[in-house]
Design an enzyme around this catalytic site. Structure first.
Site, PDB file in Angstrom:
ATOM      1  N   ASP A  55      -4.647   8.293  -1.260  1.00 57.97           N
ATOM      2  CA  ASP A  55      -4.798   8.864   0.074  1.00 57.97           C
ATOM      3  C   ASP A  55      -5.061  10.368   0.041  1.00 57.97           C
ATOM      4  OD1 ASP A  55      -4.236   6.363   1.191  1.00 57.97           O
ATOM      5  OD2 ASP A  55      -2.078   6.722   1.043  1.00 57.97           O
ATOM      6  N   HIS A 103      -4.377  -0.888  -4.684  1.00 55.78           N
ATOM      7  CA  HIS A 103      -5.826  -1.025  -4.465  1.00 55.78           C
ATOM      8  C   HIS A 103      -6.611  -0.588  -5.698  1.00 55.78           C
ATOM      9  CE1 HIS A 103      -4.539  -1.219  -0.258  1.00 55.78           C
ATOM     10  NE2 HIS A 103      -4.079   0.010  -0.347  1.00 55.78           N
ATOM     11  N   SER A 161       0.837  -1.206   0.000  1.00 54.13           N
ATOM     12  CA  SER A 161       0.000   0.000   0.000  1.00 54.13           C
ATOM     13  C   SER A 161       0.875   1.261   0.000  1.00 54.13           C
ATOM     14  CB  SER A 161      -0.964  -0.042   1.173  1.00 54.13           C
ATOM     15  OG  SER A 161      -1.957   0.939   1.074  1.00 54.13           O
TER      16      SER A 161
END
Length: 235
Positions: free
Chosen positions: A137, A159, A122
């Protein structure tokens, strides 16, 4: 020779923390009993100690020990002495800000370039690219700049989500966001779906896992690549 695993996530649905990577990690970290963990992507809700213990609990299943970098007085030396390094997920802006604040960018680049095995998931994967501008983010802190470790010649979008034709979401898709990035930047972007990872050996970069990845290049239509595809052409 660089040895890197760039994974989309620490978790996949229906599996425990890092479990989908255990078989890969047993081989990848075979020469290291201790793994230096960088927990700085977490902005709150879990302490660095608790985050490290969560990671340590997972790695004990493959007989590895995890030590948090935050426990070292000299963190640059800790990176230099490390036999293996793992940077976990959280918020990429928080992570890169902490790495700059603690002057750890260059030590990390040096150690990884010398062949110290590095695992990123991530946010820890986002920093492997040229910059962090394709993270999902929110920019809850403002780092000195967006430049990352530059371990590969492209950016990562962990993701990665495909549009859901039955969904009711009316906002921008992940693909639209990446195309917006390419209105101002020419850096290729690899959309990594959950459960996928990139295995880097020297200059070789290969997609691993059971899913395809979506590739975005400036002024080109996005396209899919199959597992075991080599990505050294992206730059």
């Amino acid at each position: 020779m660089k040895k890197i695993i760039i994974a989309s996530s620490s978790n996949v649905y229906g599996s425990g923390f890092l479990e989908y990577l255990f078989e890969e990690l047993e081989t990848f970290f075979e020469v290291a009993e201790d793994i230096l963990f960088i927990p700085y992507a977490r902005p709150g809700g879990i302490s660095h100690d608790d985050y490290t213990e969560k990671v340590n609990h997972a790695f004990r299943k493959i007989e590895k020990n995890v030590i948090g970098i935050h426990t070292f007085e000299n963190q640059k030396q800790a990176i230099k002495n490390a036999k293996a390094i793992f940077t976990g997920g959280g918020n990429t802006f928080v992570l890169i800000n902490q790495l700059y604040k603690r002057h750890l960018i260059e030590p990390l680049k040096t150690s990884i370039s010398k062949g110290i095995p590095y695992l990123g998931t991530s946010a820890g994967s986002n920093i492997c690219g040229l910059n962090i501008m394709t993270t999902n983010d929110m920019p809850i802190v403002y780092p000195p700049n967006f430049n990352a470790l530059g371990l590969v010649h492209f950016n990562i979008n962990p993701h990665y989500l495909d549009p859901n034709p039955k969904g009711k979401h009316m906002g921008e898709t992940r693909e639209v966001r990446i195309k917006e990035f390419h209105q101002y930047n020419t850096i290729p972007v690899v959309g990594l779906r959950e459960g996928s990872w990139l295995r880097v050996n020297g200059e070789s970069v290969v997609l691993q896992g059971n899913l395809k990845a979506r590739i975005f290049e400036c002024d080109k239509d996005p396209y899919e690549i199959d597992p075991n595809t080599e990505l050294t052409h992206l730059r």
